[in-house]
Write a protein that holds these residues in place. Structure first.
Motif, PDB file in Angstrom:
ATOM      1  N   ALA A 111       0.824  -1.215   0.000  1.00  0.00           N
ATOM      2  CA  ALA A 111       0.000   0.000   0.000  1.00  0.00           C
ATOM      3  C   ALA A 111       0.856   1.264   0.000  1.00  0.00           C
ATOM      4  N   GLU A 112       2.037   1.209   0.597  1.00  0.00           N
ATOM      5  CA  GLU A 112       2.914   2.380   0.652  1.00  0.00           C
ATOM      6  C   GLU A 112       3.943   2.396  -0.473  1.00  0.00           C
ATOM      7  N   SER A 113       3.867   1.452  -1.368  1.00  0.00           N
ATOM      8  CA  SER A 113       4.790   1.389  -2.501  1.00  0.00           C
ATOM      9  C   SER A 113       4.215   2.152  -3.690  1.00  0.00           C
ATOM     10  N   ALA A 114       4.949   2.143  -4.765  1.00  0.00           N
ATOM     11  CA  ALA A 114       4.467   2.741  -6.014  1.00  0.00           C
ATOM     12  C   ALA A 114       3.501   1.807  -6.734  1.00  0.00           C
ATOM     13  N   PHE A 115       3.198   0.642  -6.140  1.00  0.00           N
ATOM     14  CA  PHE A 115       2.362  -0.369  -6.790  1.00  0.00           C
ATOM     15  C   PHE A 115       1.217  -0.842  -5.897  1.00  0.00           C
ATOM     16  N   PRO A 116       0.429   0.083  -5.337  1.00  0.00           N
ATOM     17  CA  PRO A 116      -0.641  -0.343  -4.421  1.00  0.00           C
ATOM     18  C   PRO A 116      -1.710  -1.198  -5.098  1.00  0.00           C
ATOM     19  N   GLN A 117      -1.765  -1.167  -6.421  1.00  0.00           N
ATOM     20  CA  GLN A 117      -2.757  -1.957  -7.162  1.00  0.00           C
ATOM     21  C   GLN A 117      -2.515  -3.455  -7.049  1.00  0.00           C
ATOM     22  N   SER A 119      15.895 -10.938   0.963  1.00  0.00           N
ATOM     23  CA  SER A 119      14.827 -10.830  -0.038  1.00  0.00           C
ATOM     24  C   SER A 119      15.388 -11.240  -1.389  1.00  0.00           C
ATOM     25  N   PHE A 120      14.585 -12.005  -2.120  1.00  0.00           N
ATOM     26  CA  PHE A 120      14.971 -12.476  -3.444  1.00  0.00           C
ATOM     27  C   PHE A 120      13.869 -12.088  -4.431  1.00  0.00           C
ATOM     28  N   PRO A 121      13.973 -10.885  -5.027  1.00  0.00           N
ATOM     29  CA  PRO A 121      12.938 -10.424  -5.962  1.00  0.00           C
ATOM     30  C   PRO A 121      12.915 -11.253  -7.240  1.00  0.00           C
ATOM     31  N   MET A 122      11.721 -11.421  -7.787  1.00  0.00           N
ATOM     32  CA  MET A 122      11.545 -12.188  -9.012  1.00  0.00           C
ATOM     33  C   MET A 122      11.093 -11.327 -10.201  1.00  0.00           C
ATOM     34  N   LEU A 123      10.648 -10.095  -9.934  1.00  0.00           N
ATOM     35  CA  LEU A 123      10.055  -9.274 -10.988  1.00  0.00           C
ATOM     36  C   LEU A 123      10.882  -8.036 -11.287  1.00  0.00           C
ATOM     37  N   GLU A 124      10.713  -7.559 -12.494  1.00  0.00           N
ATOM     38  CA  GLU A 124      11.274  -6.282 -12.919  1.00  0.00           C
ATOM     39  C   GLU A 124      10.213  -5.214 -12.694  1.00  0.00           C
ATOM     40  N   GLU A 125      10.613  -3.946 -12.655  1.00  0.00           N
ATOM     41  CA  GLU A 125       9.666  -2.856 -12.438  1.00  0.00           C
ATOM     42  C   GLU A 125       8.559  -2.855 -13.494  1.00  0.00           C
ATOM     43  N   ALA A 126       8.876  -3.170 -14.733  1.00  0.00           N
ATOM     44  CA  ALA A 126       7.862  -3.195 -15.802  1.00  0.00           C
ATOM     45  C   ALA A 126       6.780  -4.229 -15.498  1.00  0.00           C
ATOM     46  N   HIS A 161      11.828  -4.457  -0.645  1.00  0.00           N
ATOM     47  CA  HIS A 161      12.922  -4.900  -1.516  1.00  0.00           C
ATOM     48  C   HIS A 161      12.361  -5.661  -2.726  1.00  0.00           C
ATOM     49  N   LEU A 162      11.362  -6.508  -2.496  1.00  0.00           N
ATOM     50  CA  LEU A 162      10.766  -7.262  -3.609  1.00  0.00           C
ATOM     51  C   LEU A 162      10.094  -6.333  -4.613  1.00  0.00           C
ATOM     52  N   LEU A 163       9.694  -5.166  -4.149  1.00  0.00           N
ATOM     53  CA  LEU A 163       9.023  -4.181  -5.005  1.00  0.00           C
ATOM     54  C   LEU A 163      10.000  -3.191  -5.629  1.00  0.00           C
ATOM     55  N   GLY A 164      11.293  -3.477  -5.507  1.00  0.00           N
ATOM     56  CA  GLY A 164      12.300  -2.672  -6.197  1.00  0.00           C
ATOM     57  C   GLY A 164      12.960  -1.590  -5.372  1.00  0.00           C
ATOM     58  N   TYR A 165      12.648  -1.498  -4.102  1.00  0.00           N
ATOM     59  CA  TYR A 165      13.260  -0.463  -3.261  1.00  0.00           C
ATOM     60  C   TYR A 165      14.570  -0.980  -2.690  1.00  0.00           C
ATOM     61  N   ASP A 166      15.497  -0.033  -2.458  1.00  0.00           N
ATOM     62  CA  ASP A 166      16.799  -0.399  -1.915  1.00  0.00           C
ATOM     63  C   ASP A 166      17.298   0.728  -1.035  1.00  0.00           C
ATOM     64  N   HIS A 167      18.433   0.516  -0.392  1.00  0.00           N
ATOM     65  CA  HIS A 167      18.985   1.521   0.515  1.00  0.00           C
ATOM     66  C   HIS A 167      20.490   1.659   0.330  1.00  0.00           C
TER      67      HIS A 167
END
Length: 167
Positions: A31-37, A75-82, A131-137
């Protein structure tokens, strides 16, 4: 629709409803990410969480990050931002990725902060989901953005800002 697959070993306290805790943490982070949908996406969106011990996390951290020590969350993300941006388009289920938490590290850090392990685990799950949603630090600007999103997600769950210095 968000599906969550949880694997847990006997080290994790069975009196806690980890499924509910994980779901709430993931939904708040989304909900707080760029992808709340993603939580209402036409496609299924799946997140896998493994609650395990320090040794398994140490082995994963060594293999994937070259650091031979346990850490609190991986965290091991599987998706690209697109892929994330097109979540409302019909298609196959989207697997966000995997999050792994180490019980011993979680407990020690919670004790150091004088907070319940469930609260600290919630923070780590929010962090891992972001992290899975593409955020990093890695960069200061990225870190500030991610921290702001974490704080807002935790506030949704009634949890105080974990970065604020306590008296």
């Amino acid at each position: 629709m968000l599906e969550i697959d949880i694997e847990s070993d006997e080290e994790w306290d069975s009196s806690t409803d980890w499924s509910l805790l994980v779901r709430k943490a993931a939904e708040a982070a989304i909900a707080e990410s760029a992808f709340p949908q993603l939580t209402v996406s036409m496609r299924g969106v799946e997140l896998s969480v493994r609650l395990t011990g320090d040794e398994e996390v140490r082995a994963l951290n060594s293999e994937w990050r070259g650091k031979d020590k346990p850490t609190n969350v991986l965290s091991f993300p599987m998706l690209e931002e697109a892929d994330l941006e097109e979540a409302n388009v019909a298609g196959p289920e989207l697997l966000l990725g995997d999050i792994v938490l180490a019980r011993g590290v979680c407990e020690r850090e919670a004790a150091e902060k004088d907070i319940p392990v469930e609260r600290h685990a919630t923070h780590l799950l929010v962090h891992g989901t972001l992290h899975l949603l593409g955020y990093d630090h890695l960069e200061d600007e990225e870190a500030a953005d991610m921290e702001t999103r974490e704080v807002r997600a935790l506030a949704r769950l009634g949890i105080d800002d974990p970065y604020q210095v306590r008296d």
